[in-house]
Design a protein around this motif. Structure first.
Motif, PDB file in Angstrom:
ATOM      1  N   PHE A  50      -6.366  20.751 -34.723  1.00  0.00           N
ATOM      2  CA  PHE A  50      -5.294  21.613 -33.858  1.00  0.00           C
ATOM      3  C   PHE A  50      -4.519  22.736 -34.653  1.00  0.00           C
ATOM      4  O   PHE A  50      -4.202  23.671 -34.226  1.00  0.00           O
ATOM      5  N   ASN A  51      -4.612  22.547 -35.942  1.00  0.00           N
ATOM      6  CA  ASN A  51      -3.895  23.702 -36.892  1.00  0.00           C
ATOM      7  C   ASN A  51      -4.918  24.509 -37.408  1.00  0.00           C
ATOM      8  O   ASN A  51      -4.606  25.430 -38.412  1.00  0.00           O
ATOM      9  N   THR A  52      -6.138  24.536 -37.027  1.00  0.00           N
ATOM     10  CA  THR A  52      -7.039  25.278 -37.381  1.00  0.00           C
ATOM     11  C   THR A  52      -7.916  26.284 -36.360  1.00  0.00           C
ATOM     12  O   THR A  52      -7.531  25.923 -35.119  1.00  0.00           O
ATOM     13  N   GLU A  53      -8.305  27.345 -36.586  1.00  0.00           N
ATOM     14  CA  GLU A  53      -8.936  28.124 -35.620  1.00  0.00           C
ATOM     15  C   GLU A  53     -10.318  27.636 -35.181  1.00  0.00           C
ATOM     16  O   GLU A  53     -10.924  27.965 -34.056  1.00  0.00           O
ATOM     17  N   GLU A  54     -10.741  26.406 -36.007  1.00  0.00           N
ATOM     18  CA  GLU A  54     -11.744  25.829 -35.466  1.00  0.00           C
ATOM     19  C   GLU A  54     -12.109  25.317 -33.968  1.00  0.00           C
ATOM     20  O   GLU A  54     -13.115  25.144 -33.352  1.00  0.00           O
ATOM     21  N   LYS A  55     -10.862  24.990 -33.528  1.00  0.00           N
ATOM     22  CA  LYS A  55     -10.663  24.380 -32.218  1.00  0.00           C
ATOM     23  C   LYS A  55     -11.318  25.411 -31.206  1.00  0.00           C
ATOM     24  O   LYS A  55     -11.787  24.878 -30.152  1.00  0.00           O
ATOM     25  N   HIS A  56     -11.343  26.463 -31.289  1.00  0.00           N
ATOM     26  CA  HIS A  56     -11.677  27.841 -30.409  1.00  0.00           C
ATOM     27  C   HIS A  56     -13.229  27.588 -30.123  1.00  0.00           C
ATOM     28  O   HIS A  56     -13.752  28.160 -29.245  1.00  0.00           O
ATOM     29  N   ASP A  57     -13.848  27.056 -31.410  1.00  0.00           N
ATOM     30  CA  ASP A  57     -15.450  26.779 -31.187  1.00  0.00           C
ATOM     31  C   ASP A  57     -15.842  25.747 -30.307  1.00  0.00           C
ATOM     32  O   ASP A  57     -17.004  25.779 -30.037  1.00  0.00           O
ATOM     33  N   PHE A  58     -14.837  25.079 -29.725  1.00  0.00           N
ATOM     34  CA  PHE A  58     -15.045  23.933 -28.988  1.00  0.00           C
ATOM     35  C   PHE A  58     -14.223  24.079 -27.525  1.00  0.00           C
ATOM     36  O   PHE A  58     -13.866  23.251 -26.973  1.00  0.00           O
ATOM     37  N   THR A  81       6.289  24.443 -11.589  1.00  0.00           N
ATOM     38  CA  THR A  81       5.981  25.725 -11.704  1.00  0.00           C
ATOM     39  C   THR A  81       5.764  26.253 -13.047  1.00  0.00           C
ATOM     40  O   THR A  81       5.300  27.167 -13.434  1.00  0.00           O
ATOM     41  N   LYS A  82       6.407  25.252 -14.040  1.00  0.00           N
ATOM     42  CA  LYS A  82       6.270  25.616 -15.477  1.00  0.00           C
ATOM     43  C   LYS A  82       5.049  24.989 -16.139  1.00  0.00           C
ATOM     44  O   LYS A  82       4.967  23.941 -16.062  1.00  0.00           O
ATOM     45  N   ARG A  83       4.327  25.899 -16.847  1.00  0.00           N
ATOM     46  CA  ARG A  83       3.179  25.287 -17.579  1.00  0.00           C
ATOM     47  C   ARG A  83       3.822  24.257 -18.853  1.00  0.00           C
ATOM     48  O   ARG A  83       4.740  24.682 -19.420  1.00  0.00           O
ATOM     49  N   ASP A  84       3.109  23.091 -18.922  1.00  0.00           N
ATOM     50  CA  ASP A  84       3.346  22.318 -19.934  1.00  0.00           C
ATOM     51  C   ASP A  84       3.269  22.869 -21.338  1.00  0.00           C
ATOM     52  O   ASP A  84       2.397  23.826 -21.460  1.00  0.00           O
ATOM     53  N   LEU A  85       4.205  22.297 -22.488  1.00  0.00           N
ATOM     54  CA  LEU A  85       4.073  22.950 -23.725  1.00  0.00           C
ATOM     55  C   LEU A  85       3.167  22.070 -24.531  1.00  0.00           C
ATOM     56  O   LEU A  85       3.458  21.292 -25.354  1.00  0.00           O
ATOM     57  N   LYS A  86       1.709  22.296 -24.303  1.00  0.00           N
ATOM     58  CA  LYS A  86       0.879  21.414 -24.971  1.00  0.00           C
ATOM     59  C   LYS A  86      -0.618  22.100 -24.972  1.00  0.00           C
ATOM     60  O   LYS A  86      -0.951  22.903 -24.205  1.00  0.00           O
ATOM     61  N   GLU A  87      -1.400  21.421 -25.819  1.00  0.00           N
ATOM     62  CA  GLU A  87      -2.870  21.824 -25.827  1.00  0.00           C
ATOM     63  C   GLU A  87      -3.653  20.732 -26.019  1.00  0.00           C
ATOM     64  O   GLU A  87      -2.843  19.469 -26.496  1.00  0.00           O
ATOM     65  N   TYR A 156       1.369  18.478 -28.845  1.00  0.00           N
ATOM     66  CA  TYR A 156       2.317  18.986 -28.628  1.00  0.00           C
ATOM     67  C   TYR A 156       3.093  19.805 -29.930  1.00  0.00           C
ATOM     68  O   TYR A 156       3.280  19.219 -30.625  1.00  0.00           O
ATOM     69  N   PRO A 157       2.847  21.117 -29.916  1.00  0.00           N
ATOM     70  CA  PRO A 157       3.367  21.865 -30.922  1.00  0.00           C
ATOM     71  C   PRO A 157       4.595  21.483 -31.278  1.00  0.00           C
ATOM     72  O   PRO A 157       5.437  21.355 -30.319  1.00  0.00           O
ATOM     73  N   PRO A 158       5.078  22.029 -32.708  1.00  0.00           N
ATOM     74  CA  PRO A 158       6.723  22.233 -32.779  1.00  0.00           C
ATOM     75  C   PRO A 158       7.337  23.359 -31.795  1.00  0.00           C
ATOM     76  O   PRO A 158       6.463  24.274 -31.429  1.00  0.00           O
ATOM     77  N   LEU A 159       8.439  23.024 -31.338  1.00  0.00           N
ATOM     78  CA  LEU A 159       9.249  24.046 -30.729  1.00  0.00           C
ATOM     79  C   LEU A 159       9.661  25.220 -31.662  1.00  0.00           C
ATOM     80  O   LEU A 159      10.311  24.826 -32.409  1.00  0.00           O
ATOM     81  N   ASN A 160       9.522  26.483 -31.383  1.00  0.00           N
ATOM     82  CA  ASN A 160       9.954  27.573 -32.082  1.00  0.00           C
ATOM     83  C   ASN A 160      11.253  28.486 -31.217  1.00  0.00           C
ATOM     84  O   ASN A 160      11.538  29.343 -31.966  1.00  0.00           O
ATOM     85  N   GLY A 161      11.585  28.044 -29.949  1.00  0.00           N
ATOM     86  CA  GLY A 161      12.755  28.330 -29.516  1.00  0.00           C
ATOM     87  C   GLY A 161      12.411  29.583 -28.439  1.00  0.00           C
ATOM     88  O   GLY A 161      13.063  30.104 -27.801  1.00  0.00           O
ATOM     89  N   ASP A 162      11.154  30.128 -28.513  1.00  0.00           N
ATOM     90  CA  ASP A 162      10.861  31.185 -27.497  1.00  0.00           C
ATOM     91  C   ASP A 162      10.071  30.488 -26.419  1.00  0.00           C
ATOM     92  O   ASP A 162       9.224  31.168 -25.597  1.00  0.00           O
ATOM     93  N   ARG A 169       7.409  19.268 -22.487  1.00  0.00           N
ATOM     94  CA  ARG A 169       6.126  18.971 -22.867  1.00  0.00           C
ATOM     95  C   ARG A 169       5.067  18.495 -21.995  1.00  0.00           C
ATOM     96  O   ARG A 169       3.895  19.019 -22.021  1.00  0.00           O
ATOM     97  N   ALA A 170       5.706  17.876 -21.066  1.00  0.00           N
ATOM     98  CA  ALA A 170       4.967  17.243 -20.062  1.00  0.00           C
ATOM     99  C   ALA A 170       5.896  17.071 -18.856  1.00  0.00           C
ATOM    100  O   ALA A 170       6.634  15.898 -18.784  1.00  0.00           O
ATOM    101  N   ALA A 171       5.874  17.740 -17.796  1.00  0.00           N
ATOM    102  CA  ALA A 171       6.617  17.661 -16.518  1.00  0.00           C
ATOM    103  C   ALA A 171       6.505  16.392 -15.890  1.00  0.00           C
ATOM    104  O   ALA A 171       5.100  15.623 -16.169  1.00  0.00           O
ATOM    105  N   ALA A 172       7.303  15.890 -15.090  1.00  0.00           N
ATOM    106  CA  ALA A 172       7.200  14.494 -14.443  1.00  0.00           C
ATOM    107  C   ALA A 172       5.832  14.613 -13.442  1.00  0.00           C
ATOM    108  O   ALA A 172       5.470  15.492 -12.818  1.00  0.00           O
ATOM    109  N   HIS A 173       4.877  13.598 -13.848  1.00  0.00           N
ATOM    110  CA  HIS A 173       3.842  13.714 -13.032  1.00  0.00           C
ATOM    111  C   HIS A 173       3.283  12.070 -12.916  1.00  0.00           C
ATOM    112  O   HIS A 173       3.685  11.124 -13.453  1.00  0.00           O
ATOM    113  N   GLU A 174       2.258  11.934 -12.296  1.00  0.00           N
ATOM    114  CA  GLU A 174       1.446  10.710 -12.116  1.00  0.00           C
ATOM    115  C   GLU A 174       0.082  10.868 -12.509  1.00  0.00           C
ATOM    116  O   GLU A 174      -0.460  12.082 -12.317  1.00  0.00           O
ATOM    117  N   ASP A 175      -0.692   9.853 -13.042  1.00  0.00           N
ATOM    118  CA  ASP A 175      -2.045   9.979 -13.519  1.00  0.00           C
ATOM    119  C   ASP A 175      -2.873   9.751 -12.291  1.00  0.00           C
ATOM    120  O   ASP A 175      -2.468   9.146 -11.296  1.00  0.00           O
TER     121      ASP A 175
END
Length: 279
Positions: A50-58, A81-87, A156-162, A169-175
């Protein structure tokens, strides 16, 4: 109330595990057969990915939903309404995957799926007759040979304040699925909603295995096993600088499996994916 880890090897493990699922929606297992070192290796390998650009190849394929999902299109939980802070990366044995990382992931996938069949058999044996008579087939056979069971590598990447105000990171949900099998993440933050509406921290000791009920088991059991509302909260203080890796295995039945008089596994999944805006 505190969620207690249950010893998988204990004589009363089956009963205690299913009782915990029924009361809290979660079961936490220790001394289970999944190899901690393999989990640790996967966390390390995929944090590097996740810390490399290789991820975009997939980048994920929209028709099959396998591959890398960047943060800009991460899920928005149902009702939020807010998107989760994750990839994250969706791994299926038939799908795309970096070859250098496939072996560990595939071995874990097989071991965790095998353990999941055991846990589903526990759930079925501990179900009252009035509940189990509604199962169209044994719970473990619902996932046997399924190509829909999904292993998700979450970052879940480190939080940088913006970050967007109110986003977590993940809003309340059910699977959506039957059960979710989750080795404890490398950082805390997972919480489950108790029956009284309060939030309980899920024990995150490394080596614990966390199992929760999904919507499909709730549907198949006529609500006897309630789907678990859970979330991943943002860290505070110095922990904001730490990434979090998580490895949930979502147990999905074969598409033709009958969940109830209302749904097959496929029709239920399609309905939920439409609600989430995925399809």
């Amino acid at each position: 109330m505190i969620l207690q880890a249950i010893d998988f090897q204990a004589s009363n493990a089956e009963q205690a595990f299913v009782e915990s699922l029924r009361e809290t929606g979660f079961g936490v297992l220790k001394n289970h057969p999944l190899q901690q070192q393999r989990v640790a290796d996967i966390y390390q390998e995929w944090e590097g990915f996740f810390n490399t650009e290789e991820k975009h190849d997939f980048t994920f394929k929209s028709d099959t939903q396998d591959g890398f999902f960047p943060a800009k299109i991460a899920e928005t939980a149902k009702g939020h309404t807010k998107r989760d802070l994750k990839e994250f990366f969706h791994y299926y044995p038939w799908g795309q995957c970096p070859e250098a990382r496939r072996d560990n992931l595939q071995s874990y996938y097989q071991q965790a799926t095998s353990l999941a069949e055991t846990l589903l058999s526990w759930v079925e044996r501990q179900s009252p007759v009035s509940v189990s008579e509604h199962y169209s087939q044994s719970l473990s056979s619902m996932i046997a040979g399924s190509e829909q069971t999904l292993l998700r590598v979450l970052h879940y990447p480190p939080l940088n304040g913006d970050e967007e105000l109110g986003a977590i990171r993940a809003a309340a949900h059910e699977d959506i699925n039957l059960l979710t099998i989750l080795p404890a993440a490398n950082e805390p933050g997972l919480q489950v909603k108790a029956k009284d509406g309060s939030w309980l921290d899920v024990p995150c000791d490394f080596g614990n295995l966390i199992v929760n009920i999904g919507d499909m088991l709730q549907e198949a059991s006529g609500g006897y096993f309630p789907s678990t509302t859970h979330r991943v909260i943002n860290p505070e203080g110095a922990d904001k600088t730490k990434a979090r890796i998580s490895l949930p295995l979502f147990l999905h039945p074969k598409p033709e499996v009958v969940l109830s008089s209302r749904y097959t596994a496929k029709s239920y999944l399609m309905e939920r994916l439409r609600e989430l805006g995925v399809i």
